[in-house]
Design an enzyme around this catalytic site. Structure first.
Site, PDB file in Angstrom:
ATOM      1  N   CYS A 125       1.770  31.046  18.242  1.00 34.56           N
ATOM      2  CA  CYS A 125       1.627  32.682  18.501  1.00 34.56           C
ATOM      3  C   CYS A 125       0.531  33.265  17.613  1.00 34.56           C
ATOM      4  O   CYS A 125      -0.667  33.371  17.997  1.00 34.56           O
ATOM      5  CB  CYS A 125       2.850  33.361  17.936  1.00 34.56           C
ATOM      6  SG  CYS A 125       2.896  35.132  18.606  1.00 34.56           S
ATOM      7  N   GLU A 176       7.911  30.353  21.606  1.00 32.40           N
ATOM      8  CA  GLU A 176       8.163  30.378  20.333  1.00 32.40           C
ATOM      9  C   GLU A 176       9.708  30.484  19.839  1.00 32.40           C
ATOM     10  O   GLU A 176      10.418  31.518  20.456  1.00 32.40           O
ATOM     11  CB  GLU A 176       7.382  31.375  19.506  1.00 32.40           C
ATOM     12  CG  GLU A 176       7.578  31.482  18.212  1.00 32.40           C
ATOM     13  CD  GLU A 176       6.667  32.516  17.398  1.00 32.40           C
ATOM     14  OE1 GLU A 176       6.479  32.590  16.252  1.00 32.40           O
ATOM     15  OE2 GLU A 176       6.009  33.367  18.154  1.00 32.40           O
ATOM     16  N   LYS A 235       3.892  26.676  11.840  1.00 31.45           N
ATOM     17  CA  LYS A 235       2.980  27.907  12.101  1.00 31.45           C
ATOM     18  C   LYS A 235       2.429  28.347  10.768  1.00 31.45           C
ATOM     19  O   LYS A 235       2.971  28.166   9.778  1.00 31.45           O
ATOM     20  CB  LYS A 235       4.088  29.172  12.468  1.00 31.45           C
ATOM     21  CG  LYS A 235       3.187  30.580  12.808  1.00 31.45           C
ATOM     22  CD  LYS A 235       4.201  31.560  13.397  1.00 31.45           C
ATOM     23  CE  LYS A 235       3.638  32.962  13.977  1.00 31.45           C
ATOM     24  NZ  LYS A 235       4.693  33.764  14.469  1.00 31.45           N
TER      25      LYS A 235
END
Length: 554
Positions: free
Chosen positions: A150, A45, A114
């Site tokens: 994540c 990430e 994200k």
């Protein structure tokens, strides 16, 4: 459409803000992956910038530099080598996203953002990024890759959306910082997502230290039957090329079997301290560290970590005896330095203490000696270490532990003086256990030598600051078994007075510990950064007001 895919997992250590350096690192991993026949390389990430970039990412010139670097990496894929799944902050239509891009055939062929932005503990992503929509899969060589970044793995709806829109495998680039409970938590979430979707999962984490945070790597691959087929090592950069084949039923399976033992809890904590200190010193370009070596356990453990992180030649220890320093402490400090093979200076603070006595005699006339005189000794030691730091360029490494920082058993501008602390998030009882562990264990990742790093007497003798005659820590603090358990309840678990009392701690002791914890907040605000080990470290995780009249009652 292909039935065979080789996916390289680049468990790498980027440096925050060093975009050119991170591009060079990405290229090096890609060259290695290409030699091993990889079709695509996956990076952690926000790899291109380092993680977490905090408010630096809001700077327009920084955003432009990131975009330019991403385009340069995309152009690199014109060479016919592996594609890249590269993570970076990207601006689209005036909004800033935490993004993953597929770079192939010279282009940025896909972007995904994200969706779940964490806003707890050490994370402040909601104030920095826009939340992306639930993602769909990314097509690559006829395979639909379900990429979730994540925090997206922590919730079922992102994986569910990917599965419903045709994803054939899940890929999770991570910047998830270490704490001693995190390994089980990650694995449990991965098991849930695999069980819910029936899809195999790649979990790729970065390694390295970034200020207080440390990233442990330990990336893994889980097949659809929830079997762990790849477990990458922790605490070091690593590349694994995973071999994937389409099965007769159309599903994908990772056929690579490569399992590394992650080690026990004490081993992981010690490695976290070593890597956190190493990267803090090296990424900030300090030539080494200087620290006070008192003959006590905290300074001995800090010195051992420093030697394992940097090598003995970059660690400068200083014994600063006063008239209260025992011969036992002098001998223990000397033996510690000998075991670690570090330089040890002996600089008496007695002349400086006497000078302060003369300076303050008139102002202190008629007043009894008290903690003031103790703090003067500590501050003289802090000034001595800072003088050596200024002269030599070495960073001062502080040696206080979490038990002391919790209750204010530390002196501002004295033993709190310094640039970094490896024990800041480690309770005293754990310091004893870590010292025992390191005396019996070694890792090839350490730059120190195998064998004991401190005499057993340092571990077994009663802790003392030696700031007055016959002083012991337990003269002014509850026994560490009680103190540490109560602090863990108050800090990590946010337990109430009543819950601690029900666990068997005396009411008066609970009340005293709670009060000490609250009134020491002003000291902690001025403490140096230190490696995050627990689920709730001081500073980034636990943010309490300095002015605070609340006290939990019986």
């Amino acid at each position: 459409m292909t039935d065979h895919l080789k996916i390289a997992l680049a468990q790498a250590n980027p440096t925050l803000g060093n975009i050119d350096g991170n591009v060079t690192l990405a290229r090096a991993f890609r060259v290695e992956a290409e030699a091993l026949g990889a079709d695509i390389v996956v990076y952690p990430e926000l790899f291109l910038t380092g993680y977490p970039p905090e408010d630096l990412v809001k700077k327009p010139s920084f955003q432009r530099a990131v975009q330019k670097a991403m385009e340069e990496l995309a152009e690199l894929t014109l060479d016919g080598g592996p594609a890249m799944l590269m993570s970076a902050p990207l601006v689209e239509e005036g909004k800033l996203y935490n993004a993953v891009c597929l770079l192939e055939e010279g282009n940025i062929s896909a972007r995904r953002f994200k969706s779940k932005l964490p806003n707890y503990g050490v994370f402040d992503e909601i104030r920095i990024f826009e939340a992306g929509p639930l993602p769909g899969p990314i097509p690559f060589k006829g395979v639909r890759l379900g990429v979730m970044i994540c925090e997206d793995m922590w919730f079922p709806d992102v994986a569910e959306c990917l599965a419903e829109t045709g994803a054939e495998m899940l890929i999770v680039p991570n910047g998830s910082p270490y704490d001693h409970m995190k390994s089980d938590e990650r694995l449990n979430h991965a098991i849930h997502r695999v069980t819910e979707t029936g899809l195999p999962l790649i979990y790729l984490s970065q390694i390295g230290g970034q200020d207080e945070l440390v990233f442990d790597g330990a990336s893994f691959v889980m097949n659809a039957d929830r079997s762990l087929t790849v477990q990458m090592p922790g605490w070091k950069e690593n590349l694994v090329v995973t071999d994937w084949r389409r099965q007769k039923d159309g599903s994908w399976k990772c056929e690579t079997e490569e399992i590394t033992d992650p080690g026990d809890d004490l081993e992981r904590i010690y490695h976290a301290m070593v890597l956190g200190l190493k990267d803090y010193v090296e990424k900030n370009r300090f030539p080494g560290v200087v620290l006070g070596l008192s003959g006590g356990i905290d300074s001995a453990l800090s010195a051992a970590v420093a030697v394992d992180a940097l090598g003995a030649e970059r660690v400068h220890c200083v014994m600063m005896p006063s008239k209260y320093t025992s011969k036992e402490s002098l001998d223990d400090a000397a033996e510690c330095a000998a075991l670690l093979n570090t330089k040890l200076d002996n600089i008496s603070i007695v002349p400086a203490v006497e000078a302060f006595d003369v300076m303050l005699r008139e102002s202190f006339a008629g007043l009894e000696p008290d903690i003031t005189e103790e703090n003067i000794q500590s501050r003289i030691r802090g000034m001595t270490l800072m003088a050596l730091s200024n002269k030599l360029g070495y960073m001062v490494l502080t040696t206080g532990n979490k038990s002391e920082m919790s209750v204010g058993y530390a002196t501002l501008y004295g033993d709190m003086c310094g640039g970094y602390s490896v024990l800041k998030d480690v309770y005293k009882i754990t310091c004893f256990k870590l010292s025992e562990w390191r005396n019996k264990n070694f890792s090839p990742l350490f730059k120190g030598a195998p064998g004991p790093v401190m005499p057993q007497n340092v571990i077994t003798k009663p802790p003392t600051a030696e700031l007055r005659e016959d002083q012991k820590d337990e003269d002014s603090l509850p026994p560490y078994e009680i103190l540490d358990g109560s602090l863990h309840g108050l800090v990590e678990e946010e337990k109430s007075f009543a819950e601690l009392a029900e666990a068997g701690v005396e009411h008066a002791t609970v009340s005293r510990i709670q009060n000490l914890l609250y009134i020491a907040e002003y000291k902690r605000r001025q403490a140096p950064p230190g490696v995050k080990i627990s689920t709730k470290s001081f500073g980034r995780d636990r943010r309490y007001p300095i002015t605070n009249a609340f006290r939990d009652k019986r």
